[in-house]
Design a protein around this motif. Structure first.
Motif: not given
Length: 246
Positions: A10-27, A48-49, A53-56
């Protein structure tokens, strides 16, 4: 143990999600930002699951000590001249076990700060992701070289932060893996030195006595293995690697 492993994933996914979250939301076409689910619904949990599993595998290599450990073990095998012994599977398995040993405290922190509140419904999935990213970010920041962090800050065209904790995840993650690769190569180069000396001495002796028909590696390989076993090489090496993360 399963809960801790899940917390690390979950932590590893959280890191990638945190990085993606810094980009503006798609319009969409009408210019209105797309809404992101904020509640822990079953479909969101499945997304999430499946994403974890894909990015792990990639996250495991890039955001944990796995890369440094595996690089050092491969250098050691090359220095010993044992070809495929230990096998790749053995080295990867050893690296995974040692990675779990090092990341277990981070997994516990993630479980307490993000997973438990999310399971109790106290935070949304996005909030849990943000909470889960912090312990892993703190772990990586301890081993990121200032030069590597400055490189990716420059490439990201961002102003220099006032403190390392202000670095975004998109800078910390690539700077961390670059620092880990460099340290792994440094340790590997040091490992090569004593075995290189043995190879040079054996080659000089065999050449001077005229043993040209017998390759020097046939004589030096047993000597290197004997030296490695006599000094309890695996224990010394693993102990030094673990202490390098202290």
């Amino acid at each position: 143990m399963n809960g801790r492993i899940g917390a690390i994933a979950f932590a590893l996914f959280a890191c990638m999600s945190s990085a993606w979250a810094q980009s503006p939301a798609p319009l969409p076409d009408d210019g209105v930002p797309l809404a992101i689910p904020q509640h822990g619904t079953v479909p969101w949990g499945i997304v999430v699951l499946l994403t974890v599993l894909t990015l792990l595998p990639a996250l495991l290599v890039c955001m944990t000590p796995f890369a440094r450990l595996l690089i050092v073990f491969h250098f050691l095998r090359q220095a010993l001249g044992t070809q495929n012994t230990p096998s790749n599977q053995t080295l990867i398995g050893l690296s995974l076990i040692l990675t779990y040993f090092l990341m277990q405290p981070v997994g516990v922190a993630i479980h307490n700060r993000a997973v438990k509140p999310y399971q109790r419904g106290e935070v949304t999935a996005i909030q849990a992701v943000e909470r889960g990213a912090e312990p892993v970010r703190a772990f990586m920041l301890k081993y990121v070289r200032e030069k590597d962090a400055a490189l990716f800050v420059e490439l990201a065209k961002q102003p220099p932060p006032r403190r390392p904790e202000d670095l975004p995840m998109r800078v910390v993650a690539p700077a961390y893996i670059l620092s880990e690769i460099k340290v792994g190569f440094q340790i590997g180069a040091v490992l090569f030195l004593p075995f290189l000396v043995i190879d040079m001495v054996v080659a000089s002796i065999t050449t001077s006595v005229g043993m040209l028909q017998l390759p020097p590696v046939v004589i030096s390989a047993p000597l290197k293995l004997l030296l490695f076993v006599m000094v309890d090489g695996w224990t010394v090496l693993v102990g030094a690697l673990m202490k390098s993360f202290a």
